[in-house]
Design a protein around this motif. Sequence first.
Motif, PDB file in Angstrom:
ATOM      1  N   UNK A 123      -0.311  -6.724  -3.199  1.00  0.00           N
ATOM      2  CA  UNK A 123       0.910  -6.315  -2.510  1.00  0.00           C
ATOM      3  C   UNK A 123       1.413  -7.414  -1.575  1.00  0.00           C
ATOM      4  N   UNK A 124       2.719  -7.459  -1.348  1.00  0.00           N
ATOM      5  CA  UNK A 124       3.262  -8.453  -0.433  1.00  0.00           C
ATOM      6  C   UNK A 124       4.760  -8.596  -0.572  1.00  0.00           C
ATOM      7  N   UNK A 125       5.314  -9.520   0.212  1.00  0.00           N
ATOM      8  CA  UNK A 125       6.753  -9.767   0.184  1.00  0.00           C
ATOM      9  C   UNK A 125       7.024 -11.222   0.516  1.00  0.00           C
ATOM     10  N   UNK A 126       8.216 -11.680   0.117  1.00  0.00           N
ATOM     11  CA  UNK A 126       8.649 -13.042   0.430  1.00  0.00           C
ATOM     12  C   UNK A 126       9.430 -13.031   1.733  1.00  0.00           C
ATOM     13  N   UNK A 127       9.060 -13.901   2.642  1.00  0.00           N
ATOM     14  CA  UNK A 127       9.723 -13.973   3.939  1.00  0.00           C
ATOM     15  C   UNK A 127      11.147 -14.508   3.807  1.00  0.00           C
ATOM     16  N   UNK A 128      12.043 -14.004   4.620  1.00  0.00           N
ATOM     17  CA  UNK A 128      13.411 -14.501   4.621  1.00  0.00           C
ATOM     18  C   UNK A 128      13.460 -15.951   5.076  1.00  0.00           C
ATOM     19  N   UNK A 129      12.682 -16.264   6.090  1.00  0.00           N
ATOM     20  CA  UNK A 129      12.575 -17.631   6.612  1.00  0.00           C
ATOM     21  C   UNK A 129      11.121 -18.062   6.581  1.00  0.00           C
ATOM     22  N   UNK A 130      10.856 -19.237   6.037  1.00  0.00           N
ATOM     23  CA  UNK A 130       9.471 -19.704   5.927  1.00  0.00           C
ATOM     24  C   UNK A 130       8.758 -19.700   7.270  1.00  0.00           C
ATOM     25  N   UNK A 184       7.392  -4.199   9.632  1.00  0.00           N
ATOM     26  CA  UNK A 184       7.460  -2.748   9.454  1.00  0.00           C
ATOM     27  C   UNK A 184       7.221  -2.377   7.992  1.00  0.00           C
ATOM     28  N   UNK A 185       7.818  -3.136   7.075  1.00  0.00           N
ATOM     29  CA  UNK A 185       7.623  -2.873   5.649  1.00  0.00           C
ATOM     30  C   UNK A 185       6.157  -3.032   5.266  1.00  0.00           C
ATOM     31  N   UNK A 186       5.498  -4.021   5.859  1.00  0.00           N
ATOM     32  CA  UNK A 186       4.098  -4.286   5.547  1.00  0.00           C
ATOM     33  C   UNK A 186       3.200  -3.133   5.981  1.00  0.00           C
ATOM     34  N   UNK A 187       3.359  -2.667   7.217  1.00  0.00           N
ATOM     35  CA  UNK A 187       2.464  -1.607   7.678  1.00  0.00           C
ATOM     36  C   UNK A 187       2.781  -0.273   7.005  1.00  0.00           C
ATOM     37  N   UNK A 232       3.612  -0.096   3.855  1.00  0.00           N
ATOM     38  CA  UNK A 232       2.921  -0.247   2.581  1.00  0.00           C
ATOM     39  C   UNK A 232       1.425   0.033   2.735  1.00  0.00           C
ATOM     40  N   UNK A 233       0.844  -0.469   3.799  1.00  0.00           N
ATOM     41  CA  UNK A 233      -0.584  -0.238   4.039  1.00  0.00           C
ATOM     42  C   UNK A 233      -0.860   1.253   4.216  1.00  0.00           C
ATOM     43  N   UNK A 234      -0.031   1.903   5.024  1.00  0.00           N
ATOM     44  CA  UNK A 234      -0.217   3.328   5.255  1.00  0.00           C
ATOM     45  C   UNK A 234      -0.081   4.145   3.989  1.00  0.00           C
ATOM     46  N   UNK A 235       0.889   3.779   3.154  1.00  0.00           N
ATOM     47  CA  UNK A 235       1.101   4.502   1.900  1.00  0.00           C
ATOM     48  C   UNK A 235      -0.069   4.333   0.937  1.00  0.00           C
ATOM     49  N   UNK A 236      -0.846   3.275   1.138  1.00  0.00           N
ATOM     50  CA  UNK A 236      -2.025   3.044   0.297  1.00  0.00           C
ATOM     51  C   UNK A 236      -3.313   3.464   0.994  1.00  0.00           C
ATOM     52  N   UNK A 237      -3.180   4.373   1.958  1.00  0.00           N
ATOM     53  CA  UNK A 237      -4.319   4.961   2.671  1.00  0.00           C
ATOM     54  C   UNK A 237      -5.155   3.943   3.428  1.00  0.00           C
ATOM     55  N   UNK A 238      -4.519   2.885   3.913  1.00  0.00           N
ATOM     56  CA  UNK A 238      -5.228   1.898   4.729  1.00  0.00           C
ATOM     57  C   UNK A 238      -4.870   2.154   6.191  1.00  0.00           C
ATOM     58  N   UNK A 239      -5.844   2.567   6.962  1.00  0.00           N
ATOM     59  CA  UNK A 239      -5.630   2.857   8.374  1.00  0.00           C
ATOM     60  C   UNK A 239      -5.704   1.552   9.154  1.00  0.00           C
ATOM     61  N   UNK A 240      -4.544   0.966   9.442  1.00  0.00           N
ATOM     62  CA  UNK A 240      -4.519  -0.337  10.104  1.00  0.00           C
ATOM     63  C   UNK A 240      -4.869  -0.250  11.590  1.00  0.00           C
ATOM     64  N   UNK A 241      -5.093   0.957  12.097  1.00  0.00           N
ATOM     65  CA  UNK A 241      -5.511   1.111  13.496  1.00  0.00           C
ATOM     66  C   UNK A 241      -7.024   1.256  13.628  1.00  0.00           C
ATOM     67  N   UNK A 242      -7.746   1.172  12.517  1.00  0.00           N
ATOM     68  CA  UNK A 242      -9.181   1.468  12.518  1.00  0.00           C
ATOM     69  C   UNK A 242     -10.052   0.379  13.130  1.00  0.00           C
ATOM     70  N   UNK A 243      -9.515  -0.836  13.245  1.00  0.00           N
ATOM     71  CA  UNK A 243     -10.325  -1.957  13.709  1.00  0.00           C
ATOM     72  C   UNK A 243     -10.936  -2.738  12.563  1.00  0.00           C
ATOM     73  N   UNK A 244     -10.799  -2.237  11.339  1.00  0.00           N
ATOM     74  CA  UNK A 244     -11.317  -2.914  10.158  1.00  0.00           C
ATOM     75  C   UNK A 244     -10.218  -3.581   9.347  1.00  0.00           C
ATOM     76  N   UNK A 273      -5.552  -0.928  -3.632  1.00  0.00           N
ATOM     77  CA  UNK A 273      -4.821  -1.817  -2.734  1.00  0.00           C
ATOM     78  C   UNK A 273      -5.545  -1.936  -1.397  1.00  0.00           C
ATOM     79  N   UNK A 274      -5.803  -3.163  -0.983  1.00  0.00           N
ATOM     80  CA  UNK A 274      -6.561  -3.401   0.246  1.00  0.00           C
ATOM     81  C   UNK A 274      -5.873  -4.382   1.189  1.00  0.00           C
ATOM     82  N   UNK A 275      -4.666  -4.887   0.810  1.00  0.00           N
ATOM     83  CA  UNK A 275      -4.039  -5.878   1.673  1.00  0.00           C
ATOM     84  C   UNK A 275      -2.563  -6.080   1.387  1.00  0.00           C
ATOM     85  N   UNK A 276      -1.954  -6.986   2.166  1.00  0.00           N
ATOM     86  CA  UNK A 276      -0.535  -7.275   2.051  1.00  0.00           C
ATOM     87  C   UNK A 276      -0.310  -8.702   2.521  1.00  0.00           C
TER      88      UNK A 276
END
Length: 295
Positions: free
Chosen positions: A138-145, A154-157, A159-171, A286-289
Amino acid sequence: MATPSGTIFDTGVTQYFIPEIWGDLIYKYFEEKLVFKNTIEDYSSLVQGSGKIIHIPEIAKMTASSLTDGAQVSYVAPAETETQLTINKNYYSAKLFTDVLLVQNSFDLISSYAKAMGYALAKQIDSDIASELITVNQGATLTTDDQITASEFETAIANLGENDIDYTSGDVFFVVNPTLYADMVNPAGTFGASFVRADISGFNSGDSPALTGVMGTLMGMPVLMSNSLSSGGTNVSGVIYHRSACAIAVQRDIDVKQQFDIDVLGTKVVAHTLYGVKKLDDSDNIRGYKFTNAS
């Protein structure tokens, strides 16, 4: 008057301390420079002493089933797959010191070279891990390098949440290259404007990244900087990943060998390590972005 036997502290005595000094110092600097290794799964214990390939099962996602009173339980057929982690990376850093007396009696010189050798091995391991992580699905192309906007983050997090990745877990970790890191802590940047300002972010005024340069955490994710992620071009400038997105197995930790070579009247010092690295993220796990530059 003859010097009493056993009172001379010469190279015949100090040689027994040198390997230990080298080993401790190189390992110290090796650990200090690692960024990625301690943020991923470690299977090292499975290959201590022997073994070459680790079979890591991918457990398929399961769902709960409704049970009617009196009905029999239905068992789901296994759909597990595996990822193979191969121990195939053997790297070393070596130096031959011709002025053996100077090296053995100068702690500062030993420290300097040990630091360089430890850093070389740490950078290699981090580079190998980064090479795996930048291929997450998973991922996206940045508008500016090498710059990120609040909307792209916002889109990244999401995506993580929709794939059951708890980005607040510390892991879950967010690692970026130095250029993107600089953009993120820049108060005038598109993303930094809302992140480093103390009145918005909740930092104490003296702890704001704008003053300390320390990013800390973002939405529960430790934010780290690594030179193993390149800038410009079409490189991946940043990646968010769960610890389980990648695995490492170190079969031989940093090992230091030292030997005196009489032909050149010098001391050979070699630090080496043996390990394997493998990405565990795939299309149905899915484990990343990742954030990729456009040009």
